[in-house]
Design a protein around this motif. Structure first.
Motif, mmCIF file in Angstrom:
data_model
loop_
_atom_site.group_PDB
_atom_site.id
_atom_site.type_symbol
_atom_site.label_atom_id
_atom_site.label_comp_id
_atom_site.label_asym_id
_atom_site.label_seq_id
_atom_site.Cartn_x
_atom_site.Cartn_y
_atom_site.Cartn_z
ATOM 1 N N ALA A 118 0.945 -1.450 0.043
ATOM 2 C CA ALA A 118 0.058 0.004 0.014
ATOM 3 C C ALA A 118 0.784 1.365 -0.029
ATOM 4 O O ALA A 118 0.333 2.281 0.577
ATOM 5 C CB ALA A 118 -0.928 0.186 1.047
ATOM 6 N N GLY A 119 2.076 1.215 -0.605
ATOM 7 C CA GLY A 119 2.991 2.394 -0.713
ATOM 8 C C GLY A 119 4.167 2.385 0.216
ATOM 9 O O GLY A 119 5.037 3.236 0.106
ATOM 10 N N LEU A 120 4.227 1.539 1.174
ATOM 11 C CA LEU A 120 5.261 1.329 2.096
ATOM 12 C C LEU A 120 6.256 0.177 1.523
ATOM 13 O O LEU A 120 5.714 -0.799 1.195
ATOM 14 C CB LEU A 120 4.704 0.922 3.402
ATOM 15 C CG LEU A 120 3.829 1.977 4.046
ATOM 16 C CD1 LEU A 120 3.511 1.356 5.565
ATOM 17 C CD2 LEU A 120 4.511 3.141 4.091
ATOM 18 N N ILE A 121 7.647 0.533 1.368
ATOM 19 C CA ILE A 121 8.495 -0.449 0.649
ATOM 20 C C ILE A 121 9.166 -1.024 1.892
ATOM 21 O O ILE A 121 10.062 -0.521 2.776
ATOM 22 C CB ILE A 121 9.550 0.318 -0.241
ATOM 23 C CG1 ILE A 121 8.775 0.880 -1.219
ATOM 24 C CG2 ILE A 121 10.582 -0.637 -0.868
ATOM 25 C CD1 ILE A 121 7.765 0.338 -2.305
ATOM 26 N N PHE A 122 9.198 -2.498 1.550
ATOM 27 C CA PHE A 122 10.179 -3.492 2.530
ATOM 28 C C PHE A 122 11.114 -4.304 1.728
ATOM 29 O O PHE A 122 10.506 -4.590 0.437
ATOM 30 C CB PHE A 122 9.134 -4.488 3.304
ATOM 31 C CG PHE A 122 8.075 -3.716 4.129
ATOM 32 C CD1 PHE A 122 8.565 -3.838 5.550
ATOM 33 C CD2 PHE A 122 7.098 -3.128 3.855
ATOM 34 C CE1 PHE A 122 7.585 -3.351 6.408
ATOM 35 C CE2 PHE A 122 5.903 -2.540 4.752
ATOM 36 C CZ PHE A 122 6.531 -2.611 6.135
#
Length: 414
Positions: free
Chosen positions: A145-149
């Motif tokens: 949802a737009g957070l990069i891991f």
């Protein structure tokens, strides 16, 4: 004859539940190396919002121990991750923290890669050279949802998909892809990374140390030992909490607590909580810092959605802006904390928001927390230090962090 247990195994085996960790976990370079190898090297690590690379060719570099990772937006607008190492003789490809490129060109001998990591050009290598065997080494990347891991492991934990399924409905309404970075601040704390994370996981210390943050936080929102004197206040807060949850759910905003901090490999927790006073945002007056609300929100008082991940992040989503934090260890007693403020991509500084107003609460809070964790590190170096008990009312999440950490290290360390 049985093999003697390693010093780390001995420490892990005698860890006392409900108490802080022994000093070597915060001071010993050998344990720090195990943290880098097994915690940061084998788990999903939050590195930043996808809008840190908003356009094709934009890149950032992330440093995890001795490993440098290149996050780049490709021509098809996908976010890719690679080891920041040329396949020729190992030179760093990008030495700046961020920038923009057409292709990735090694500054040493000009080996050239496209934004999908494919080797395009390698001069003087001869006809027998197999170019396809020398593409950049990829790093696993997951956009939630737009957070990069990212995950450095060859086989990353599969339960990142459980986190994604659970958290996407909570995060997606804020539309991170329609945001921009208003500002980003890095600070270096002279402490072990676990002290940074433990400090974040409790608000026992908030009332006495964070006057700016507690303007908008309800006193009873993060745990409180019930007494005859405060039972009425706790009951009133719980009534407000239930009323707001019902309102938010009617708007299509998930808000109930999900807690998997220590029962999953990819640990996480979330909950949307009401804010005090104006109830709109984590600012010095609890009103929105940006008049341009996120997404298509029409209502400003949406509280704050908090999201925590193991081992290295926490986030606060409000109607007008998002504050996201990533923690990256530098050494056994030095840690980098990166704070990023996001606003709507169409918000104009000076018209829709003032940067000082937007950042005031967390600039102050970060400075206060830095002093606290550095003071803790100094005390833990003392021979007088011994593990102390956690409050069962206000430090439950610290215990869950330590449970997760010691369980994962026990499962993976030699």
């Amino acid at each position: 004859m049985s093999t003697p247990a390693s010093p780390l195994r001995t420490l892990l085996d005698r860890r006392k539940s409900g108490y802080s960790l022994e000093a070597p976990f915060y001071t010993d370079p050998a344990i720090f190396e195990q943290d880098i190898k097994h915690i940061f090297g084998q788990h999903w690590i939050y590195v930043g919002p996808e809008v840190m690379v908003p356009e094709e060719g934009d890149f950032v570099t992330i440093e995890i121990g001795r490993t440098s990772v290149l996050i780049v937006r490709s021509d098809d607008m996908q976010v890719n991750a690679f080891h920041n190492v040329c396949r020729h003789r190992g030179s760093r490809l990008c030495t700046e923290h961020k920038g923009s490129v057409g292709n990735l060109v090694c500054p040493y001998h000009q080996w050239t890669y496209n934004l999908e990591g494919t080797l395009l050009f390698a001069e003087h290598m001869g006809e027998s050279f197999n170019r396809s065997g020398h593409n950049l080494k990829p790093v696993h990347v997951r956009n939630i949802a737009g957070l990069i891991f990212i995950c450095l492991a060859e086989n990353p934990p599969k339960d990142i998909e459980d986190l994604a399924a659970a958290m996407t409905p909570y995060i997606a309404p804020h539309r991170i892809s329609d945001c921009k970075i208003a500002t980003q601040i890095d600070i270096i704390e002279d402490c072990n990374w676990k002290l940074t994370m433990e400090n974040n996981r409790e608000c026992y210390h908030c009332r006495g140390n964070h006057p700016e943050l507690t303007i908008s936080l309800y006193e009873y929102g993060f745990g409180y030992a019930p007494t005859p004197e405060n039972c009425e206040g706790i009951d009133q807060y719980n009534q407000i909490l239930e009323q707001r949850h019902q309102q938010w759910e009617a708007m299509g905003l998930p808000c109930r607590e999900l807690d998997h901090l220590d029962d999953c490999i990819t640990g996480f927790r979330t909950q949307r909580l009401p804010l005090d006073r104006a109830g709109q945002s984590q600012t010095m007056n609890a009103k929105v810092a940006s008049s341009k609300l996120l997404a298509d929100f029409q209502q400003a008082d949406l509280g704050a959605l908090s999201f925590w991940t193991q081992p290295n992040s926490w986030h606060h989503f409000m109607s007008d802006h998002i504050v996201t934090f990533t923690v990256l260890p530098i050494s056994a007693e030095k840690t980098m904390v990166r704070t990023t403020w996001l606003v709507h991509k169409d918000a104009v500084e000076g018209r829709d928001y003032n940067l000082k107003d937007l950042t005031a609460v967390w600039v102050a809070t970060n400075a206060q927390d830095r002093a606290l964790v550095e003071r803790s590190q100094q005390g833990i170096r003392s021979d007088a230090y011994e593990p102390g008990p956690y409050s069962p009312f206000t430090e439950m999440l610290v215990e869950k962090f330590c449970n997760w950490y010691t369980n994962r290290l026990s499962a993976l360390a030699e």
